[in-house]
Design a protein around this motif. Structure first.
Motif, PDB file in Angstrom:
ATOM      1  N   PRO A  17       0.787  -1.237   0.000  1.00  0.00           N
ATOM      2  CA  PRO A  17       0.000   0.000   0.000  1.00  0.00           C
ATOM      3  C   PRO A  17       0.822   1.292   0.000  1.00  0.00           C
ATOM      4  O   PRO A  17       0.454   2.255  -0.641  1.00  0.00           O
ATOM      5  N   ARG A  18       1.948   1.300   0.698  1.00  0.00           N
ATOM      6  CA  ARG A  18       2.753   2.526   0.795  1.00  0.00           C
ATOM      7  C   ARG A  18       3.317   2.967  -0.554  1.00  0.00           C
ATOM      8  O   ARG A  18       3.589   4.149  -0.744  1.00  0.00           O
ATOM      9  N   THR A  19       3.513   2.017  -1.466  1.00  0.00           N
ATOM     10  CA  THR A  19       4.170   2.351  -2.734  1.00  0.00           C
ATOM     11  C   THR A  19       3.248   2.162  -3.949  1.00  0.00           C
ATOM     12  O   THR A  19       3.714   2.147  -5.083  1.00  0.00           O
ATOM     13  N   THR A  20       1.954   2.017  -3.694  1.00  0.00           N
ATOM     14  CA  THR A  20       1.007   1.681  -4.759  1.00  0.00           C
ATOM     15  C   THR A  20       0.048   2.824  -5.066  1.00  0.00           C
ATOM     16  O   THR A  20      -0.342   3.574  -4.180  1.00  0.00           O
ATOM     17  N   VAL A  21      -0.332   2.895  -6.341  1.00  0.00           N
ATOM     18  CA  VAL A  21      -1.375   3.803  -6.812  1.00  0.00           C
ATOM     19  C   VAL A  21      -2.396   2.964  -7.565  1.00  0.00           C
ATOM     20  O   VAL A  21      -2.036   2.028  -8.285  1.00  0.00           O
ATOM     21  N   LEU A  22      -3.667   3.299  -7.395  1.00  0.00           N
ATOM     22  CA  LEU A  22      -4.728   2.677  -8.181  1.00  0.00           C
ATOM     23  C   LEU A  22      -4.966   3.533  -9.415  1.00  0.00           C
ATOM     24  O   LEU A  22      -5.228   4.731  -9.300  1.00  0.00           O
ATOM     25  N   LEU A  23      -4.866   2.934 -10.597  1.00  0.00           N
ATOM     26  CA  LEU A  23      -5.183   3.621 -11.848  1.00  0.00           C
ATOM     27  C   LEU A  23      -6.566   3.183 -12.315  1.00  0.00           C
ATOM     28  O   LEU A  23      -6.813   1.988 -12.492  1.00  0.00           O
ATOM     29  N   VAL A  24      -7.447   4.135 -12.497  1.00  0.00           N
ATOM     30  CA  VAL A  24      -8.792   3.881 -13.018  1.00  0.00           C
ATOM     31  C   VAL A  24      -8.790   4.424 -14.439  1.00  0.00           C
ATOM     32  O   VAL A  24      -8.819   5.631 -14.663  1.00  0.00           O
ATOM     33  N   ILE A  25      -8.733   3.510 -15.396  1.00  0.00           N
ATOM     34  CA  ILE A  25      -8.523   3.871 -16.792  1.00  0.00           C
ATOM     35  C   ILE A  25      -9.847   4.125 -17.516  1.00  0.00           C
ATOM     36  O   ILE A  25     -10.693   3.228 -17.617  1.00  0.00           O
ATOM     37  N   ASP A  26     -10.030   5.345 -17.985  1.00  0.00           N
ATOM     38  CA  ASP A  26     -11.069   5.725 -18.962  1.00  0.00           C
ATOM     39  C   ASP A  26     -12.495   5.300 -18.615  1.00  0.00           C
ATOM     40  O   ASP A  26     -13.263   4.920 -19.510  1.00  0.00           O
ATOM     41  N   MET A  27     -12.863   5.382 -17.365  1.00  0.00           N
ATOM     42  CA  MET A  27     -14.248   5.077 -16.986  1.00  0.00           C
ATOM     43  C   MET A  27     -15.117   6.282 -17.354  1.00  0.00           C
ATOM     44  O   MET A  27     -15.600   7.020 -16.499  1.00  0.00           O
ATOM     45  N   ILE A 129      -4.094  -1.696 -12.013  1.00  0.00           N
ATOM     46  CA  ILE A 129      -4.815  -1.236 -13.207  1.00  0.00           C
ATOM     47  C   ILE A 129      -6.250  -1.750 -13.171  1.00  0.00           C
ATOM     48  O   ILE A 129      -6.488  -2.955 -13.030  1.00  0.00           O
ATOM     49  N   THR A 130      -7.196  -0.805 -13.331  1.00  0.00           N
ATOM     50  CA  THR A 130      -8.614  -1.121 -13.462  1.00  0.00           C
ATOM     51  C   THR A 130      -9.167  -0.268 -14.599  1.00  0.00           C
ATOM     52  O   THR A 130      -8.519   0.691 -15.025  1.00  0.00           O
ATOM     53  N   GLY A 131     -10.362  -0.583 -15.083  1.00  0.00           N
ATOM     54  CA  GLY A 131     -11.021   0.276 -16.054  1.00  0.00           C
ATOM     55  C   GLY A 131     -11.315  -0.392 -17.384  1.00  0.00           C
ATOM     56  O   GLY A 131     -11.468  -1.604 -17.472  1.00  0.00           O
ATOM     57  N   LEU A 136      -7.042  -2.720 -24.710  1.00  0.00           N
ATOM     58  CA  LEU A 136      -6.492  -1.542 -25.382  1.00  0.00           C
ATOM     59  C   LEU A 136      -5.806  -0.638 -24.360  1.00  0.00           C
ATOM     60  O   LEU A 136      -4.619  -0.779 -24.119  1.00  0.00           O
ATOM     61  N   CYS A 137      -6.540   0.286 -23.758  1.00  0.00           N
ATOM     62  CA  CYS A 137      -5.912   1.252 -22.863  1.00  0.00           C
ATOM     63  C   CYS A 137      -5.373   0.633 -21.580  1.00  0.00           C
ATOM     64  O   CYS A 137      -4.305   1.008 -21.114  1.00  0.00           O
ATOM     65  N   CYS A 138      -6.106  -0.320 -21.009  1.00  0.00           N
ATOM     66  CA  CYS A 138      -5.620  -0.957 -19.775  1.00  0.00           C
ATOM     67  C   CYS A 138      -4.358  -1.768 -20.039  1.00  0.00           C
ATOM     68  O   CYS A 138      -3.364  -1.644 -19.313  1.00  0.00           O
ATOM     69  N   GLU A 139      -4.398  -2.595 -21.076  1.00  0.00           N
ATOM     70  CA  GLU A 139      -3.230  -3.425 -21.390  1.00  0.00           C
ATOM     71  C   GLU A 139      -2.028  -2.578 -21.790  1.00  0.00           C
ATOM     72  O   GLU A 139      -0.902  -2.841 -21.345  1.00  0.00           O
ATOM     73  N   THR A 159     -11.794  -4.771 -14.771  1.00  0.00           N
ATOM     74  CA  THR A 159     -11.475  -4.331 -16.130  1.00  0.00           C
ATOM     75  C   THR A 159     -12.491  -4.987 -17.054  1.00  0.00           C
ATOM     76  O   THR A 159     -13.045  -6.049 -16.727  1.00  0.00           O
ATOM     77  N   ALA A 160     -12.731  -4.359 -18.193  1.00  0.00           N
ATOM     78  CA  ALA A 160     -13.722  -4.903 -19.136  1.00  0.00           C
ATOM     79  C   ALA A 160     -13.411  -4.457 -20.555  1.00  0.00           C
ATOM     80  O   ALA A 160     -12.771  -3.425 -20.778  1.00  0.00           O
TER      81      ALA A 160
END
Length: 192
Positions: A17-27, A129-131, A136-139, A159-160
């Motif tokens: 958790p200390r070194t992580t970011v959640l990316l929410v891609i193009d929702m 990575i989520t979204g 395409l964008c997530c990969e 992801t979807a």
């Protein structure tokens, strides 16, 4: 029933958790038909990451004019134009004013954006990575993160894309050579 990508998932690890970011891609509204089925998983992942003090970063794909279309202008007929309702983040994903927003105009969240600089400034070395869209964008963002030295965690349930075949093909490729696969339950269990 075992998922088709399970045989390629030979490595397991939990994010730090200390070194992580959640990316929410193009929702975004443009992708609403694809994104709606994963909204519960996206919302659950966002809430969980916030509870762990993991920053949430959103990407938003749009184009200002034909000069920034690149190959996407040749490949797709439905360009997302900046300033239109389609370009907006879906309100259901509950983006906060304090969450970073990365504007992009191609598949990768890193290409010609300040995402990498932001991650380094925040001392982050891992991304979840989520979204949309998985293949395409997530990969592309996942592969780009890996090549830039970030540890990548890729959500199988938040992801979807257009169909299961494209989704599973991406999960196979990423599990084989680029990312640790996670899902909502696995993330929650990791920090229980």
């Amino acid at each position: 029933m075992e998922n088709s990508y399970t045989e390629y998932e030979t490595r397991r690890r939990n994010p730090e958790p200390r070194t992580t970011v959640l990316l929410v891609i193009d929702m975004q509204v443009h992708f609403q038909d694809i994104a709606t089925p994963i909204l519960p998983a996206i919302q659950r992942t966002i809430e969980f990451c916030r509870s762990q003090k993991i920053p949430v970063v959103y990407t938003r794909h749009s184009h200002k004019d034909p000069s920034d279309y690149g190959m996407l202008g040749e490949w797709w007929n439905d360009i997302i134009h900046d300033g239109t309702p389609d370009a907006e983040i879906m309100p259901e994903v509950d983006r906060k004013a304090t969450d970073k927003l990365v504007h992009k105009h191609t598949y990768s969240g890193f290409y010609n954006t300040d995402l990498e600089k932001y991650l380094h400034e925040q001392g982050k070395t891992e991304v979840i990575i989520t979204g949309v869209m998985t293949n395409l964008c997530c990969e592309t963002t996942a592969r780009d993160a890996f090549l830039r030295g970030f540890r990548v965690f890729f959500s199988s349930d938040a992801t979807a894309t257009l169909n299961k075949d494209l989704h599973d093909s991406t999960l196979k490729n990423l599990a084989y050579g680029f990312a640790y696969l996670v899902n909502c339950q696995r993330l929650e269990d990791a920090f229980a």
